[in-house]
Structures are given as structure tokens and as C-alpha cells.
Design an enzyme around this catalytic site. Structure first.
Site, PDB file in Angstrom:
ATOM      1  N   ALA A  73      33.821  19.260 -19.669  1.00  0.00           N
ATOM      2  CA  ALA A  73      33.205  20.214 -20.593  1.00  0.00           C
ATOM      3  C   ALA A  73      33.162  19.580 -21.976  1.00  0.00           C
ATOM      4  CB  ALA A  73      34.013  21.509 -20.633  1.00  0.00           C
ATOM      5  N   ALA A 118      36.335  18.180 -26.214  1.00  0.00           N
ATOM      6  CA  ALA A 118      35.970  18.101 -24.796  1.00  0.00           C
ATOM      7  C   ALA A 118      37.218  18.329 -23.950  1.00  0.00           C
ATOM      8  CB  ALA A 118      35.378  16.735 -24.470  1.00  0.00           C
ATOM      9  N   LYS A 119      37.055  18.583 -22.697  1.00  0.00           N
ATOM     10  CA  LYS A 119      38.184  18.655 -21.755  1.00  0.00           C
ATOM     11  C   LYS A 119      37.600  18.514 -20.359  1.00  0.00           C
ATOM     12  CE  LYS A 119      42.686  19.507 -22.106  1.00  0.00           C
ATOM     13  NZ  LYS A 119      43.506  19.108 -23.268  1.00  0.00           N
ATOM     14  N   GLY A 120      38.380  17.963 -19.461  1.00  0.00           N
ATOM     15  CA  GLY A 120      37.876  17.832 -18.104  1.00  0.00           C
ATOM     16  C   GLY A 120      38.998  17.716 -17.118  1.00  0.00           C
ATOM     17  N   ASP A 159      46.191  14.018 -19.737  1.00  0.00           N
ATOM     18  CA  ASP A 159      46.564  15.420 -19.872  1.00  0.00           C
ATOM     19  C   ASP A 159      47.474  15.710 -18.672  1.00  0.00           C
ATOM     20  OD1 ASP A 159      45.314  17.809 -21.656  1.00  0.00           O
ATOM     21  OD2 ASP A 159      45.814  18.584 -19.700  1.00  0.00           O
TER      22      ASP A 159
END
Ligand code: NAD
Length: 428
Positions: A73, A118-120, A159
Site C-alpha cells: 500500500a 507505505a506498508k506491505g 517489520d
């Protein structure tokens, strides 16, 4: 393990069921109303710029093929390339990635780092995979998202469930595909392939710096201030050790199984971190308190640094600390936050307090672009300076506008993002 939370079952919403995306949107609305941010820009910020969903097929060690789902994202890049972690966890969802990507946008902006959020992640339990399977998953995932990442486009980091090794595989896969070694495509790598010294300790270090500054601001001496830290992992243990070095009395720390407490101060250096020995805090302890009781101890500073949503409507009235510094992401629910504000207990938010991680990631990216490593002293000195500046800017808003630390941090972040949108305008 820079951000490896592999052993935890952390979700951003374990108890109160407040999904990250809703919390992020609610916080955005709240801040926008308070600080008169242009509604059309707020509307744009409620939506991610892009969410990529991919299938990630890999061959398991037994020869069968399993297909995993991955997401990336990308929320907002008005101030620079997207930046944020990749998690391997069974609870990863599209919405969680979007919510966490929004937090990354605010976090980068409050620190004035030229990145967006962002993050995924991949929906997988990494404990079920062998090292070989994890490597194949990472390489194939890197290939599937290759078009949307890049050192000037979107820079992943470790993460939950991912670590420096994962980032090294990711960097290698990307570099092989584009035909040139590209260390700046990810951060949180091992230093031998362009990682930064001090990256692993940085979120805990920033929590300790923010604790020190905030204690001073409220006229509390750090010397013998009593501190309780929930979670003894990368963030909690590094913060606790530094505060202990700076003469605070860390009286309680915990792991997932409970807390140890000594009102005269614990021998912090002798307790192994989660990375050194998982759940060692309680392993040999004779007297273990439930984690909930640690949160309610009568201490000067409470640092929730384990999982999300631990300070809720149910226990906010029982918190006795004079000050809460958020080490974990999202440890305080919106309703609990309002209750603590009402009780005049300052809560310094995650987007400022644990932002040392993304700040040193930015340093890593600069080192990669310049092909020149910084010493650990330089990293720590620059981090100290960045944290003091950001903390001071948020403090100024707290003082001038008489608002909470969270609202002040959002005001600083949102005004930067809104100004950037305003000056760039809406394309075409
Ligand atoms: P970690 O896996 O290194 O350590 C987590 C610690 O919390 C362990 O001691 C574990 O036993 C304990 N724990 C797990 N579940 C718990 C529970 N339900 N109750 C109490 N304790 C529990 O994790 P970390 O990297 O230190 O991350 C902690 C928090 O900080 C997370 O919210 C993470 O998203 C956030 N964070 C981490 C980084 C980073 O770079 N490590 C940066 C910013 C924010």
C-alpha cells in the site's frame, strides 16, 4: 533483528478491534477539524495513492507449490518516495497495510524526512517456513512488486516477521532484476551490504531521547525517575537500557508472559532482550505480574513498547503514570487517548517517539546513494539532533495551542503535507 517481531503475535488491533485504517482516518479527521486543514487535501489523504496485490507462488521444501498473497500500500508521496515496512504475518490485510501506510506518511512528515508513507506484507506465518522457503518467498515477492518499488519510488524496510536477512534477499533480487547493485531499494539491511550502523537500536533510542526531553519539559528529573516498559524487544529493551544508563530507575519490564517489578529499580543490563533470548524476562523470575498490572503501576513514566491497543477505555482510568511515551505503534486507542487527555496525563505519540527507526532508515538511504558509510557515532549524533528538532517543533505547538502531544504531532505533520500538496497542486 531490526524490526523482527517474528515471535510476537502482534496485531494493531488485538483487543479493541479498532482496525488501523479506521484509527488512522479518525485521527486524520480529528486533526483536520482542529487545525483547519484544507478539506480537499484531507479527502485526498484518506485514500491511498495505490495498493498493489500480488500472488506469490513458491515451491515448498516437499516439492508442492503454495501460493501466498502479498500487498504493497502506497499512501502519499507528495514529499518524496514512499517508505515503510514489509511484514510477514497471517493477519496481514489490505486495509491494515493502508492504515499503517497512512501512519508512515505522518511519521515521515513529523520528522521532516523527505519520504511518504507505505506498508506491505505477505499473508503468511513465517514460523511455518524454512529459511529456504522464506528466501524463495522474498525473492518472488520482490519480483512481483518490482515495478512499484525502487530507491526513488518506494523503499521497503523490515517489520513484523521480517529482518535484515529478508532485506538483503530483497535487495539482491531487485538488483539482479534491474542489472545493477541497488542498495537504496530497501533499508534495514546488514551493514556489509549497505545497512546502517545503529538502525536496529534506533527506535528504542528515539523513545529514550523523547522520554528524557519530555521529563525535563515537565520538570521531572530523569535521575531516579521511575519507568515501566511493556515489551522487552527491539524497542522496549533498547529504550530501557539507555534510560538505565542515563540514571533513570527502570522498575518494571515485561514480555508476552508477564512483568517483573522491583520498586528500587531492576538490573536492566542483566536481562536478555527478546532477540537475545525470547521471553527471558519472565523465564527465571519467581514473582511475575500480569502485563495489565505493569500498565497500572504508580511510576513517573510508562512506555508501552510491545503491541497495539493495550491502553483502552477499560484501563485508561487506572493508569497512574505521570507521563506515557508510546514505543509501540498504536498502543493507545482513541477513546483511551481522550480519557488520558482529560486526566491531564501527557501521551507522546508513536509517530514522534519511535520515529528513530525511519530516521535512521533515511540515513541508510543517504549512505547508499552516496556509497559512503557513516560511523555509529555519527548516526547517533545525527539521530539525537533530528529527534530534538522534531520534539521541539511538536512541543512548541503543544505550548502555543494548548493541545495534546498527539494533536500537536498531527498538526506539524499535516501542515507540512498539506502545504506540499498546496504548492504542487492537483495534476493534471
Ligand atoms: P519485538 O518482537 O522485538 O519485541 C516485542 C516484545 O513484546 C517482546 O518482549 C514480547 O515478548 C513482548 N510481547 C509480545 N506480545 C505481547 C503482549 N501481548 N503483551 C505484552 N508483551 C508482549 O518487537 P519490537 O520490534 O520491539 O516492536 C514492538 C512494537 O514497536 C511494535 O508495535 C512495533 O510495530 C513497534 N515498532 C517497532 C520498530 C522497530 O524498528 N523494531 C519501529 C517502530 C515501531
Amino acid at each position: 533483528m531490526a524490526t523482527d517481531s517474528q515471535q510476537t503475535t502482534q496485531s494493531e488491533s488485538p483487543e479493541d478491534d479498532e482496525p488501523a485504517i479506521e484509527t488512522a482516518r479518525r485521527q486524520l479527521d480529528h486533526a483536520a477539524e482542529q487545525f483547519d486543514i484544507d478539506r480537499s487535501i484531507v479527502e485526498r489523504l484518506k485514500h491511498p495513492a495505490k495498493v498493489t496485490e500480488v500472488a506469490v507462488p513458491i515451491e515448498r521444501d516437499d516439492g508442492t507449490v503454495e501460493v501466498f498473497t502479498g500487498f504493497r500500500a502506497q499512501h502519499d508521496s507528495v514529499r518524496g518516495p514512499f517508505k515503510g515496512g514489509l511484514r510477514y504475518h497471517p493477519d496481514v490485510t489490505r486495509d491494515e497495510c493502508v492504515g499503517l501506510s497512512m501512519w508512515m506518511t505522518w511519521k515521515c512528515a513529523v520528522m521532516d524526512i523527505p519520504f511518504g508513507g507505505a506498508k506491505g506484507g505477505v499473508v503468511v506465518n513465517p514460523k511455518r517456513l524454512s529459511d529456504g522457503e522464506t528466501e524463495r518467498l522474498t525473492r518472488r515477492f520482490a519480483q512481483e512488486i518490482r515495478d512499484v518499488i525502487g530507491p526513488n519510488r518506494d523503499i521497503p524496510a523490515p517489520d513484523m516477521g521480517t529482518n535484515a536477512q529478508t532485506m538483503a534477499w530483497m535487495m539482491d533480487a531487485y538488483s539482479m532484476q534491474v542489472g545493477e547493485t541497488t542498495p537504496g531499494v530497501v533499508t534495514g539491511k546488514p551493514p556489509i551490504v549497505g545497512g546502517s550502523y545503529g538502525r536496529e537500536e534506533a527506535p528504542g533510542r528515539s523513545v529514550a531521547i523523547v522520554t528524557r526531553e519530555t521529563c525535563e519539559h515537565y520538570g521531572m528529573s530523569l535521575d531516579h525517575a521511575t519507568v515501566a516498559v511493556q515489551g522487552f524487544g527491539s524497542v522496549g529493551a533498547n529504550a530501557a537500557r539507555l534510560l538505565d544508563e542515563w540514571d533513570a530507575d527502570v522498575v518494571a519490564v515485561s514480555d508476552v508472559n508477564g512483568a517483573v517489578y522491583d520498586p528500587d529499580g531492576l538490573d536492566i543490563a542483566s536481562i536478555p532482550t527478546h532477540d537475545e533470548e525470547p521471553e527471558a524476562v519472565t523465564k527465571n523470575a519467581t514473582d511475575v505480574l500480569p502485563n495489565e498490572e505493569l500498565l497500572e503501576l504508580d511510576v513517573d513514566v510508562l512506555i508501552p513498547a510491545a503491541v497495539g491497543n493495550v491502553i483502552t477505555e477499560q484501563n485508561a482510568d487506572a493508569i497512574q503514570a505521570s507521563l506515557v511515551i508510546e514505543g509501540a505503534n498504536g498502543p493507545t486507542t482513541s477513546s483511551a487517548d481522550a480519557m488520558l487527555h482529560e486526566r491531564e496525563i501527557p501521551v507522546v505519540p508513536d509517530i514522534l517517539a519511535n520515529a528513530g527507526g525511519v530516521t535512521v532508515s533515511y540515513f541508510e538511504w543517504l549512505q547508499d546513494i552516496n556509497r559512503r558509510a557513516w560511523s555509529l557515532d555519527r548516526v547517533n549524533d545525527e539521530l539525537e539532533e533530528e529527534m530534538q528538532t522534531a520534539w521541539g517543533e511538536v512541543r512548541d505547538v503543544v505550548e502555543e495551542q494548548d493541545v495534546s502531544w498527539r494533536d500537536a504531532a498531527y498538526a506539524v505533520a499535516l501542515s507540512r503535507i498539506a502545504d506540499a500538496h498546496g504548492s504542487r497542486g492537483l495534476w493534471p
